[in-house]
Design a protein around this motif. Structure first.
Motif, PDB file in Angstrom:
ATOM      1  N   LYS A   7       0.798  -1.221   0.000  1.00  0.00           N
ATOM      2  CA  LYS A   7       0.000   0.000   0.000  1.00  0.00           C
ATOM      3  C   LYS A   7       0.833   1.274   0.000  1.00  0.00           C
ATOM      4  O   LYS A   7       0.397   2.310  -0.522  1.00  0.00           O
ATOM      5  CB  LYS A   7      -0.960   0.002   1.197  1.00  0.00           C
ATOM      6  CG  LYS A   7      -0.275   0.010   2.564  1.00  0.00           C
ATOM      7  CD  LYS A   7      -1.323  -0.026   3.668  1.00  0.00           C
ATOM      8  CE  LYS A   7      -0.674   0.010   5.049  1.00  0.00           C
ATOM      9  NZ  LYS A   7      -1.704  -0.066   6.118  1.00  0.00           N
ATOM     10  N   GLU A   8       2.063   1.219   0.572  1.00  0.00           N
ATOM     11  CA  GLU A   8       2.899   2.416   0.595  1.00  0.00           C
ATOM     12  C   GLU A   8       3.241   2.890  -0.813  1.00  0.00           C
ATOM     13  O   GLU A   8       3.470   4.085  -1.039  1.00  0.00           O
ATOM     14  CB  GLU A   8       4.188   2.159   1.381  1.00  0.00           C
ATOM     15  CG  GLU A   8       4.006   2.028   2.885  1.00  0.00           C
ATOM     16  CD  GLU A   8       3.416   0.681   3.283  1.00  0.00           C
ATOM     17  OE1 GLU A   8       3.374  -0.227   2.402  1.00  0.00           O
ATOM     18  OE2 GLU A   8       2.988   0.528   4.446  1.00  0.00           O
ATOM     19  N   GLU A   9       3.258   1.978  -1.767  1.00  0.00           N
ATOM     20  CA  GLU A   9       3.585   2.350  -3.148  1.00  0.00           C
ATOM     21  C   GLU A   9       2.518   3.261  -3.757  1.00  0.00           C
ATOM     22  O   GLU A   9       2.806   4.028  -4.684  1.00  0.00           O
ATOM     23  CB  GLU A   9       3.718   1.107  -4.024  1.00  0.00           C
ATOM     24  CG  GLU A   9       4.804   0.132  -3.598  1.00  0.00           C
ATOM     25  CD  GLU A   9       4.813  -1.092  -4.479  1.00  0.00           C
ATOM     26  OE1 GLU A   9       4.404  -0.984  -5.669  1.00  0.00           O
ATOM     27  OE2 GLU A   9       5.195  -2.178  -3.991  1.00  0.00           O
ATOM     28  N   PHE A  10       1.293   3.158  -3.245  1.00  0.00           N
ATOM     29  CA  PHE A  10       0.180   3.884  -3.855  1.00  0.00           C
ATOM     30  C   PHE A  10      -0.382   4.984  -2.956  1.00  0.00           C
ATOM     31  O   PHE A  10      -1.300   5.692  -3.365  1.00  0.00           O
ATOM     32  CB  PHE A  10      -0.943   2.902  -4.200  1.00  0.00           C
ATOM     33  CG  PHE A  10      -0.495   1.743  -5.030  1.00  0.00           C
ATOM     34  CD1 PHE A  10      -0.301   1.874  -6.394  1.00  0.00           C
ATOM     35  CD2 PHE A  10      -0.226   0.512  -4.444  1.00  0.00           C
ATOM     36  CE1 PHE A  10       0.122   0.809  -7.163  1.00  0.00           C
ATOM     37  CE2 PHE A  10       0.194  -0.574  -5.198  1.00  0.00           C
ATOM     38  CZ  PHE A  10       0.382  -0.421  -6.570  1.00  0.00           C
ATOM     39  N   ALA A  11       0.176   5.123  -1.774  1.00  0.00           N
ATOM     40  CA  ALA A  11      -0.324   6.126  -0.838  1.00  0.00           C
ATOM     41  C   ALA A  11      -0.112   7.528  -1.415  1.00  0.00           C
ATOM     42  O   ALA A  11       0.955   7.827  -1.950  1.00  0.00           O
ATOM     43  CB  ALA A  11       0.376   5.991   0.509  1.00  0.00           C
ATOM     44  N   PRO A  12      -1.104   8.412  -1.333  1.00  0.00           N
ATOM     45  CA  PRO A  12      -0.954   9.780  -1.858  1.00  0.00           C
ATOM     46  C   PRO A  12       0.054  10.563  -1.032  1.00  0.00           C
ATOM     47  O   PRO A  12       0.220  10.332   0.167  1.00  0.00           O
ATOM     48  CB  PRO A  12      -2.360  10.364  -1.740  1.00  0.00           C
ATOM     49  CG  PRO A  12      -3.006   9.565  -0.635  1.00  0.00           C
ATOM     50  CD  PRO A  12      -2.433   8.184  -0.744  1.00  0.00           C
ATOM     51  N   ALA A  13       0.721  11.479  -1.685  1.00  0.00           N
ATOM     52  CA  ALA A  13       1.693  12.330  -0.985  1.00  0.00           C
ATOM     53  C   ALA A  13       0.974  13.186   0.050  1.00  0.00           C
ATOM     54  O   ALA A  13      -0.142  13.661  -0.171  1.00  0.00           O
ATOM     55  CB  ALA A  13       2.425  13.203  -1.981  1.00  0.00           C
ATOM     56  N   GLN A  14       1.627  13.401   1.197  1.00  0.00           N
ATOM     57  CA  GLN A  14       1.000  14.119   2.300  1.00  0.00           C
ATOM     58  C   GLN A  14       0.765  15.589   1.987  1.00  0.00           C
ATOM     59  O   GLN A  14      -0.130  16.224   2.541  1.00  0.00           O
ATOM     60  CB  GLN A  14       1.878  13.993   3.554  1.00  0.00           C
ATOM     61  CG  GLN A  14       2.043  12.570   4.063  1.00  0.00           C
ATOM     62  CD  GLN A  14       0.738  12.002   4.589  1.00  0.00           C
ATOM     63  OE1 GLN A  14      -0.080  12.730   5.147  1.00  0.00           O
ATOM     64  NE2 GLN A  14       0.533  10.703   4.412  1.00  0.00           N
ATOM     65  N   ASP A  15       1.577  16.166   1.103  1.00  0.00           N
ATOM     66  CA  ASP A  15       1.498  17.609   0.861  1.00  0.00           C
ATOM     67  C   ASP A  15       0.623  17.965  -0.343  1.00  0.00           C
ATOM     68  O   ASP A  15       0.639  19.104  -0.815  1.00  0.00           O
ATOM     69  CB  ASP A  15       2.897  18.194   0.660  1.00  0.00           C
ATOM     70  CG  ASP A  15       3.646  17.525  -0.492  1.00  0.00           C
ATOM     71  OD1 ASP A  15       3.177  16.472  -0.952  1.00  0.00           O
ATOM     72  OD2 ASP A  15       4.690  18.055  -0.900  1.00  0.00           O
ATOM     73  N   ILE A  16      -0.143  17.027  -0.862  1.00  0.00           N
ATOM     74  CA  ILE A  16      -0.989  17.281  -2.025  1.00  0.00           C
ATOM     75  C   ILE A  16      -2.435  17.499  -1.589  1.00  0.00           C
ATOM     76  O   ILE A  16      -2.981  16.715  -0.815  1.00  0.00           O
ATOM     77  CB  ILE A  16      -0.912  16.103  -3.026  1.00  0.00           C
ATOM     78  CG1 ILE A  16       0.492  16.037  -3.650  1.00  0.00           C
ATOM     79  CG2 ILE A  16      -1.966  16.261  -4.111  1.00  0.00           C
ATOM     80  CD1 ILE A  16       0.645  14.911  -4.653  1.00  0.00           C
ATOM     81  N   ASN A  17      -3.013  18.579  -2.085  1.00  0.00           N
ATOM     82  CA  ASN A  17      -4.423  18.858  -1.831  1.00  0.00           C
ATOM     83  C   ASN A  17      -5.255  18.125  -2.875  1.00  0.00           C
ATOM     84  O   ASN A  17      -5.175  18.445  -4.068  1.00  0.00           O
ATOM     85  CB  ASN A  17      -4.693  20.358  -1.902  1.00  0.00           C
ATOM     86  CG  ASN A  17      -6.135  20.705  -1.540  1.00  0.00           C
ATOM     87  OD1 ASN A  17      -7.021  19.857  -1.568  1.00  0.00           O
ATOM     88  ND2 ASN A  17      -6.371  21.965  -1.213  1.00  0.00           N
ATOM     89  N   PRO A  18      -6.045  17.136  -2.477  1.00  0.00           N
ATOM     90  CA  PRO A  18      -6.801  16.335  -3.460  1.00  0.00           C
ATOM     91  C   PRO A  18      -7.836  17.136  -4.229  1.00  0.00           C
ATOM     92  O   PRO A  18      -8.343  16.679  -5.256  1.00  0.00           O
ATOM     93  CB  PRO A  18      -7.448  15.248  -2.599  1.00  0.00           C
ATOM     94  CG  PRO A  18      -7.541  15.859  -1.237  1.00  0.00           C
ATOM     95  CD  PRO A  18      -6.317  16.717  -1.101  1.00  0.00           C
ATOM     96  N   PHE A  19      -8.183  18.338  -3.747  1.00  0.00           N
ATOM     97  CA  PHE A  19      -9.198  19.138  -4.419  1.00  0.00           C
ATOM     98  C   PHE A  19      -8.613  20.055  -5.490  1.00  0.00           C
ATOM     99  O   PHE A  19      -9.343  20.698  -6.226  1.00  0.00           O
ATOM    100  CB  PHE A  19      -9.979  19.980  -3.397  1.00  0.00           C
ATOM    101  CG  PHE A  19     -10.714  19.159  -2.383  1.00  0.00           C
ATOM    102  CD1 PHE A  19     -11.774  18.349  -2.756  1.00  0.00           C
ATOM    103  CD2 PHE A  19     -10.337  19.190  -1.053  1.00  0.00           C
ATOM    104  CE1 PHE A  19     -12.453  17.592  -1.825  1.00  0.00           C
ATOM    105  CE2 PHE A  19     -11.016  18.437  -0.112  1.00  0.00           C
ATOM    106  CZ  PHE A  19     -12.071  17.631  -0.502  1.00  0.00           C
ATOM    107  N   GLU A  20      -7.287  20.158  -5.560  1.00  0.00           N
ATOM    108  CA  GLU A  20      -6.669  21.075  -6.514  1.00  0.00           C
ATOM    109  C   GLU A  20      -6.526  20.442  -7.902  1.00  0.00           C
ATOM    110  O   GLU A  20      -6.858  21.058  -8.916  1.00  0.00           O
ATOM    111  CB  GLU A  20      -5.304  21.533  -5.993  1.00  0.00           C
ATOM    112  CG  GLU A  20      -5.387  22.447  -4.773  1.00  0.00           C
ATOM    113  CD  GLU A  20      -4.022  22.875  -4.292  1.00  0.00           C
ATOM    114  OE1 GLU A  20      -3.016  22.319  -4.798  1.00  0.00           O
ATOM    115  OE2 GLU A  20      -3.950  23.755  -3.417  1.00  0.00           O
ATOM    116  N   ALA A  21      -6.001  19.251  -7.979  1.00  0.00           N
ATOM    117  CA  ALA A  21      -5.768  18.607  -9.269  1.00  0.00           C
ATOM    118  C   ALA A  21      -6.988  17.803  -9.687  1.00  0.00           C
ATOM    119  O   ALA A  21      -7.708  17.250  -8.843  1.00  0.00           O
ATOM    120  CB  ALA A  21      -4.547  17.693  -9.175  1.00  0.00           C
TER     121      ALA A  21
END
Length: 258
Positions: free
Chosen positions: A170-184
């Motif tokens: 699962k670590e391979e696919f975990a989203p980066a902590q500093d990314i806002n999912p609502f921006e992209a």
């Protein structure tokens, strides 16, 4: 208090006090303790709903809840977005409905990306899948009987039936902590894009008012014969469940308005 079995936008305009008191339950056992603690309204959510949900279809689940708790108003959620589906849950004993997917594809849903809205409009309701893949990747401790109904894509297909392997990786696919999912914008091939099977009724991005007005509730145009204009008559005995639903829910709302 309003304890509900779904997390969606209300068809019924509930006061903020009720919304803040809500809890998410999607199976029968938790409802007993909530009713004992003084729950005002139960919202029974079927697996047709988008986002986190259980595995039981709405109608049998709703009918069971209504039978077990006859003194508690019940709203239905999951797969409801037109007059016919609303009539179906009222016939099954619900006092009202709770809509979710329809409200995602509205201008007012400012946190929902246009790509997400477009995919809902393009959906015929059959392109969703109940999966635990995204919850596994997130690492959040969701119960084993809870998954999420999302748009089926390459990621869900790849890991369906391989959940144990996904947990190890699962670590391979975990989203980066500093990314806002609502921006992209979401990636249709890999991103979690939640919506329910009622997407089949959403044919355009339209104002939220359209989903709480005549297009959903007008009996003469959209309701099947037998649940029509007579239900506006308080003396209608054939459909007494519908005629008593207004005062039942009204009493709950009025009690929280003061």
């Amino acid at each position: 208090m309003l304890h509900h079995l779904c997390t969606t936008q209300a068809f019924l305009r509930l006061p903020a006090a009720l919304s803040r008191a809500s809890r998410t339950i999607r199976s029968s056992p938790p409802a007993t303790s909530f009713c004992r603690s003084g729950t005002d309204v139960l919202v029974a959510q079927g697996t047709e709903a988008g986002g986190h949900t259980g595995t039981m279809g709405l109608l049998p689940f709703l009918a069971g809840i209504v039978r077990r708790y006859p003194d508690v108003p019940v709203l239905a959620a999951g797969g409801i977005a037109d007059g016919r589906t609303l009539a179906a849950v009222l016939t099954a004993g619900a006092d009202g409905a709770w809509l979710g997917t329809a409200f995602l594809a509205t201008p007012e849903a400012v946190e929902v990306h246009d790509v997400h809205k477009r995919l809902i409009v393009e959906s015929d309701g059959s392109d969703t899948v109940w999966t635990r893949t995204y919850d596994i990747v997130s690492g959040l401790p969701w119960p084993a009987n809870i998954g999420a109904r999302v748009r089926r894509n390459r990621f869900t297909d790849e890991w369906s039936g391989r959940e144990a392997t996904l947990r190890d990786r699962k670590e391979e696919f975990a989203p980066a902590q500093d990314i806002n999912p609502f921006e992209a914008p979401p990636d249709p091939d890999t991103s979690q894009i939640p919506y329910g099977q009622s997407a089949s009724f959403v044919d355009a991005v339209r104002p939220a008012a359209d989903w709480s007005g005549p297009s959903v509730t007008r009996p003469r145009q959209s309701w099947p014969r037998g649940l029509g204009p007579c239900c506006a008559d308080r003396e209608c005995r054939a459909h007494s469940r519908w005629t008593v639903s207004v005062p039942r829910l009204g009493r709950v709302l009025n009690s929280h308005a003061h």
